[in-house]
Write a protein that holds these residues in place. Structure first.
Motif, PDB file in Angstrom:
ATOM      1  N   SER A 176       0.823  -1.209   0.000  1.00  0.00           N
ATOM      2  CA  SER A 176       0.000   0.000   0.000  1.00  0.00           C
ATOM      3  C   SER A 176       0.855   1.256   0.000  1.00  0.00           C
ATOM      4  O   SER A 176       1.975   1.268   0.506  1.00  0.00           O
ATOM      5  N   GLU A 177       0.292   2.264  -0.638  1.00  0.00           N
ATOM      6  CA  GLU A 177       0.866   3.603  -0.657  1.00  0.00           C
ATOM      7  C   GLU A 177      -0.254   4.576  -0.324  1.00  0.00           C
ATOM      8  O   GLU A 177      -1.429   4.290  -0.538  1.00  0.00           O
ATOM      9  N   HIS A 178       0.110   5.731   0.179  1.00  0.00           N
ATOM     10  CA  HIS A 178      -0.881   6.754   0.524  1.00  0.00           C
ATOM     11  C   HIS A 178      -1.223   7.585  -0.699  1.00  0.00           C
ATOM     12  O   HIS A 178      -0.355   7.909  -1.499  1.00  0.00           O
ATOM     13  N   LEU A 179      -2.489   7.930  -0.797  1.00  0.00           N
ATOM     14  CA  LEU A 179      -2.949   8.807  -1.870  1.00  0.00           C
ATOM     15  C   LEU A 179      -3.752   9.936  -1.244  1.00  0.00           C
ATOM     16  O   LEU A 179      -4.666   9.699  -0.455  1.00  0.00           O
ATOM     17  N   GLU A 180      -3.391  11.155  -1.592  1.00  0.00           N
ATOM     18  CA  GLU A 180      -4.070  12.349  -1.064  1.00  0.00           C
ATOM     19  C   GLU A 180      -4.970  12.925  -2.142  1.00  0.00           C
ATOM     20  O   GLU A 180      -4.512  13.287  -3.218  1.00  0.00           O
ATOM     21  N   MET A 181      -6.237  13.002  -1.844  1.00  0.00           N
ATOM     22  CA  MET A 181      -7.198  13.671  -2.713  1.00  0.00           C
ATOM     23  C   MET A 181      -7.543  15.000  -2.041  1.00  0.00           C
ATOM     24  O   MET A 181      -7.075  15.288  -0.937  1.00  0.00           O
TER      25      MET A 181
ATOM     26  N   GLU B  45      -5.201   4.529   1.478  1.00  0.00           N
ATOM     27  CA  GLU B  45      -4.098   3.705   1.002  1.00  0.00           C
ATOM     28  C   GLU B  45      -4.600   2.856  -0.156  1.00  0.00           C
ATOM     29  O   GLU B  45      -5.723   2.348  -0.131  1.00  0.00           O
ATOM     30  N   TYR B  46      -3.739   2.720  -1.158  1.00  0.00           N
ATOM     31  CA  TYR B  46      -4.101   1.931  -2.328  1.00  0.00           C
ATOM     32  C   TYR B  46      -2.940   1.010  -2.697  1.00  0.00           C
ATOM     33  O   TYR B  46      -1.813   1.184  -2.244  1.00  0.00           O
ATOM     34  N   ASN B  47      -3.202   0.055  -3.541  1.00  0.00           N
ATOM     35  CA  ASN B  47      -2.201  -0.906  -3.985  1.00  0.00           C
ATOM     36  C   ASN B  47      -1.402  -0.300  -5.140  1.00  0.00           C
ATOM     37  O   ASN B  47      -1.978   0.049  -6.166  1.00  0.00           O
ATOM     38  N   PRO B  48      -0.082  -0.157  -5.005  1.00  0.00           N
ATOM     39  CA  PRO B  48       0.718   0.436  -6.081  1.00  0.00           C
ATOM     40  C   PRO B  48       0.797  -0.437  -7.339  1.00  0.00           C
ATOM     41  O   PRO B  48       1.304   0.010  -8.360  1.00  0.00           O
ATOM     42  N   LEU B  49       0.258  -1.647  -7.283  1.00  0.00           N
ATOM     43  CA  LEU B  49       0.150  -2.478  -8.475  1.00  0.00           C
ATOM     44  C   LEU B  49      -0.797  -1.827  -9.491  1.00  0.00           C
ATOM     45  O   LEU B  49      -0.669  -2.028 -10.691  1.00  0.00           O
ATOM     46  N   SER B  50      -1.713  -1.011  -8.991  1.00  0.00           N
ATOM     47  CA  SER B  50      -2.686  -0.360  -9.872  1.00  0.00           C
ATOM     48  C   SER B  50      -2.087   0.887 -10.510  1.00  0.00           C
ATOM     49  O   SER B  50      -1.144   1.477  -9.996  1.00  0.00           O
ATOM     50  N   ARG B  51      -2.680   1.278 -11.622  1.00  0.00           N
ATOM     51  CA  ARG B  51      -2.313   2.531 -12.284  1.00  0.00           C
ATOM     52  C   ARG B  51      -3.375   3.565 -11.950  1.00  0.00           C
ATOM     53  O   ARG B  51      -4.563   3.342 -12.180  1.00  0.00           O
ATOM     54  N   LEU B  52      -2.938   4.691 -11.424  1.00  0.00           N
ATOM     55  CA  LEU B  52      -3.876   5.761 -11.070  1.00  0.00           C
ATOM     56  C   LEU B  52      -4.279   6.525 -12.321  1.00  0.00           C
ATOM     57  O   LEU B  52      -3.431   6.953 -13.101  1.00  0.00           O
ATOM     58  N   GLN B  53      -5.574   6.731 -12.480  1.00  0.00           N
ATOM     59  CA  GLN B  53      -6.097   7.524 -13.581  1.00  0.00           C
ATOM     60  C   GLN B  53      -7.084   8.533 -12.991  1.00  0.00           C
ATOM     61  O   GLN B  53      -8.267   8.243 -12.847  1.00  0.00           O
ATOM     62  N   PRO B  54      -6.578   9.729 -12.636  1.00  0.00           N
ATOM     63  CA  PRO B  54      -7.470  10.736 -12.038  1.00  0.00           C
ATOM     64  C   PRO B  54      -8.523  11.218 -13.030  1.00  0.00           C
ATOM     65  O   PRO B  54      -8.245  11.392 -14.210  1.00  0.00           O
TER      66      PRO B  54
ATOM     67  N   ARG C 272     -11.343  -3.264   0.500  1.00  0.00           N
ATOM     68  CA  ARG C 272     -11.445  -3.227   1.969  1.00  0.00           C
ATOM     69  C   ARG C 272     -10.332  -2.358   2.567  1.00  0.00           C
ATOM     70  O   ARG C 272     -10.559  -1.618   3.520  1.00  0.00           O
ATOM     71  N   LYS C 273      -9.138  -2.438   1.992  1.00  0.00           N
ATOM     72  CA  LYS C 273      -8.019  -1.604   2.463  1.00  0.00           C
ATOM     73  C   LYS C 273      -8.329  -0.126   2.242  1.00  0.00           C
ATOM     74  O   LYS C 273      -8.040   0.712   3.100  1.00  0.00           O
ATOM     75  N   ILE C 274      -8.913   0.198   1.111  1.00  0.00           N
ATOM     76  CA  ILE C 274      -9.310   1.583   0.834  1.00  0.00           C
ATOM     77  C   ILE C 274     -10.303   2.049   1.894  1.00  0.00           C
ATOM     78  O   ILE C 274     -10.150   3.122   2.482  1.00  0.00           O
ATOM     79  N   MET C 275     -11.328   1.239   2.163  1.00  0.00           N
ATOM     80  CA  MET C 275     -12.336   1.609   3.153  1.00  0.00           C
ATOM     81  C   MET C 275     -11.730   1.764   4.546  1.00  0.00           C
ATOM     82  O   MET C 275     -12.027   2.725   5.256  1.00  0.00           O
ATOM     83  N   GLU C 276     -10.891   0.825   4.943  1.00  0.00           N
ATOM     84  CA  GLU C 276     -10.306   0.841   6.291  1.00  0.00           C
ATOM     85  C   GLU C 276      -9.332   1.991   6.491  1.00  0.00           C
ATOM     86  O   GLU C 276      -9.178   2.481   7.611  1.00  0.00           O
ATOM     87  N   SER C 277      -8.659   2.414   5.433  1.00  0.00           N
ATOM     88  CA  SER C 277      -7.643   3.462   5.575  1.00  0.00           C
ATOM     89  C   SER C 277      -8.160   4.857   5.217  1.00  0.00           C
ATOM     90  O   SER C 277      -7.458   5.842   5.420  1.00  0.00           O
ATOM     91  N   LEU C 278      -9.386   4.956   4.711  1.00  0.00           N
ATOM     92  CA  LEU C 278      -9.901   6.258   4.282  1.00  0.00           C
ATOM     93  C   LEU C 278     -10.101   7.192   5.475  1.00  0.00           C
ATOM     94  O   LEU C 278     -10.633   6.808   6.500  1.00  0.00           O
TER      95      LEU C 278
END
Length: 185
Positions: free
Chosen positions: A40-45, A51-60, A175-181
């Motif tokens: 997981s890595e932190h993402l600030e909106m 926290e999200y999985n860095p395996l994914s590609r972010l597309q804002p 679930r990680k997104i929900m728990e870390s939001l």
């Protein structure tokens, strides 16, 4: 002579039958899919972080919404932010309606409430089984200012048996997104 012929035919029959290999059904092959360990890595909106999985590609999409794309799994998690402005009932209704639109193709939908009183994050996780277009949906809110929805879609024809391993993996990411939001004030 007749008796000899009968014995000869029987002997030949037993020889041919004895030479055949026994036919056994082959066991079904099991496809073994292994995905990397969850990281997981932190993402600030603008109004929240998670926290999200860095395996994914972010597309804002904008300052509030984005897509987490998983090309190797042919799936995406779509995350949308909406401001609560005396419309919480409508936002909740829309989120629940979106989840239950899949009931036509789904074998079942399991609701799992999420409550984090300390950080004022409340929501629901929907796990969808069967050949539905989306295998998971969720929403979280603080009930007064912020509302985030998310949904998991695969860009392949839904075949639950085939996408199941990827769906389970991505459900853990949700679930990680929900728990870390956490909300920004």
């Amino acid at each position: 002579m007749h008796r000899t012929l009968v014995y000869g035919v029987l002997a030949l029959s037993f020889m041919f039958m004895g030479c055949k290999e026994e036919v056994l059904p082959k066991p079904k092959a099991q496809l073994r899919l292994e995905y990397p360990a969850h990281a997981s890595e932190h993402l600030e909106m603008e109004n929240y972080r998670f926290e999200y999985n860095p395996l994914s590609r972010l597309q804002p999409k904008d300052d509030q919404s984005l897509t987490l794309d998983y090309p190797s799994m042919k799936g995406s998690i779509f995350i949308t932010y909406k401001k609560v402005d005396n419309n919480l009932e409508q936002l909740l209704s829309d989120a629940q309606k979106l989840s239950y639109e899949h009931v036509v193709r789904a074998d079942g939908i399991v609701e799992q409430p999420f409550i984090n009183e300390q950080d004022k994050v409340f929501g629901m996780f929907y796990e969808v089984s069967g050949n539905a277009a989306s295998q998971s949906q969720f929403y979280v809110t603080d009930s007064t200012r912020h509302f985030v929805t998310g949904s998991l879609y695969f860009y392949a024809r839904p075949n639950y048996d085939s996408i199941y391993p990827a769906a389970v993996y991505l459900q853990r990411d949700i679930r990680k997104i929900m728990e870390s939001l956490r909300w920004k004030e």
